[in-house]
Design an enzyme around this catalytic site. Sequence first.
Site, short mmCIF file in Angstrom:
data_model
loop_
_atom_site.label_atom_id
_atom_site.label_comp_id
_atom_site.label_asym_id
_atom_site.label_seq_id
_atom_site.Cartn_x
_atom_site.Cartn_y
_atom_site.Cartn_z
N VAL A 23 61.66 17.56 41.91
CA VAL A 23 61.49 18.43 40.86
C VAL A 23 61.67 20.60 40.94
CG1 VAL A 23 58.79 18.54 40.02
CG2 VAL A 23 60.11 16.34 39.96
N SER A 72 66.92 -3.87 36.36
CA SER A 72 67.42 -3.99 34.76
C SER A 72 68.05 -4.62 34.86
CB SER A 72 67.09 -2.33 34.23
OG SER A 72 67.74 -2.47 33.66
N GLY A 103 73.29 -1.10 44.38
CA GLY A 103 73.37 -0.85 42.94
C GLY A 103 73.22 -0.20 42.16
N ASP A 126 67.45 -0.75 54.20
CA ASP A 126 68.78 -1.73 54.25
C ASP A 126 70.05 -0.88 54.95
OD1 ASP A 126 67.36 -3.22 52.69
OD2 ASP A 126 69.15 -3.59 50.89
#
Length: 322
Positions: A23, A72, A103, A126
């Site tokens: 930001v 999702s 993912g 991980d």
Amino acid sequence: MKVAVLTSGGDAPGMNAAIRAVVRAGIGQGWSMYGVRHGYAGLMAGNFRPLGARDVGEIMQLGGTVLGSARSPEFKTVDGRRKAIREMNKEGIDALVAIGGNGTQTGSHELAAMEFPVVGVASTVDNDLYGSDITIGVDTALNVALEAIDRLKVTASSHGRAFLVELMGRDCGYVALMAGIAGGAEAIVIPEVETDPEDVANEIRRAYKRGKPHALIVVAEGARYNAAGLAAFFKEHEQRLGFDLRVTVLGHVQRGGTPTYADRMLGTRLGAEAIHQIARGNTGVLVGIRQGELAATPLGEVVAGKKQLDTSLLELAGILAK
Ligand code: ATP
């Protein structure tokens, strides 16, 4: 320019430092910055909120992610991703920064393949993501694991007991291996190396024979013989082996720590670098650290690559446990 940032998949300590850096570095470029709530689910729902410099104050020291995260399944479909792109176009978003693990970066790659400018930031406790030697959250997770190991060793020594601690890491043994070495474990069990539970039992027996007051086994959750598997084996053969095992599964505790200096710094550097890559027009990449330097790796390479674990460290751990 309007640029949005999201966090997705498992939360990792240091994500907030990355959000703050994205930001503020974006504002430094003169751009308008937006936060997306709850990862790709929020992207498909058009859940955007403008973020100013003050909105990301006081978050660097917090674990988790102030933007929230989500898994999702819908985003894995072309329709889901089309919906996300539609929402970004509606809001006038020119580029996206996606902070997350394997993912998440597969999702980034799919978005980039649909011609939407996206830059990934390597973040997962991980450390199983190709394209970054170390990822945001790993250092904190390791320190939380070490604190647990140190405490277990104290009680194990007092009672002359064998303890087993299971650490998270999905299919990757990195965290278990490193925490096992730095915690002085007598045995380490990881998915990358086939381990016979009989060998683990022998290791523990030898530790007692050498006069050790405790025996500690560190196992990765993804190992064939994880906590449940080893506990069942030791229970079944308790009479013959001559000792039982106390089991601790650290689970999500490992993920919830206050970010260490290393994770705040890594989140900060990678977040700012994501903005630099967008400013240069170099999207469709993952920003990470390779050989100590900031690096941008094409997302296609990230998705196709498999990170290798230096299993020779397991031999070193065996030598040092003597
Ligand atoms: P961690 O490993 O730290 O949990 P992660 O980013 O690997 O983090 P996942 O749950 O695997 O966590 O992925 C996060 C999200 O990324 C998923 O919920 C999904 O929305 C998106 N995603 C995962 N795989 C794909 C895919 N094949 N195509 C598109 N999107 C995907």
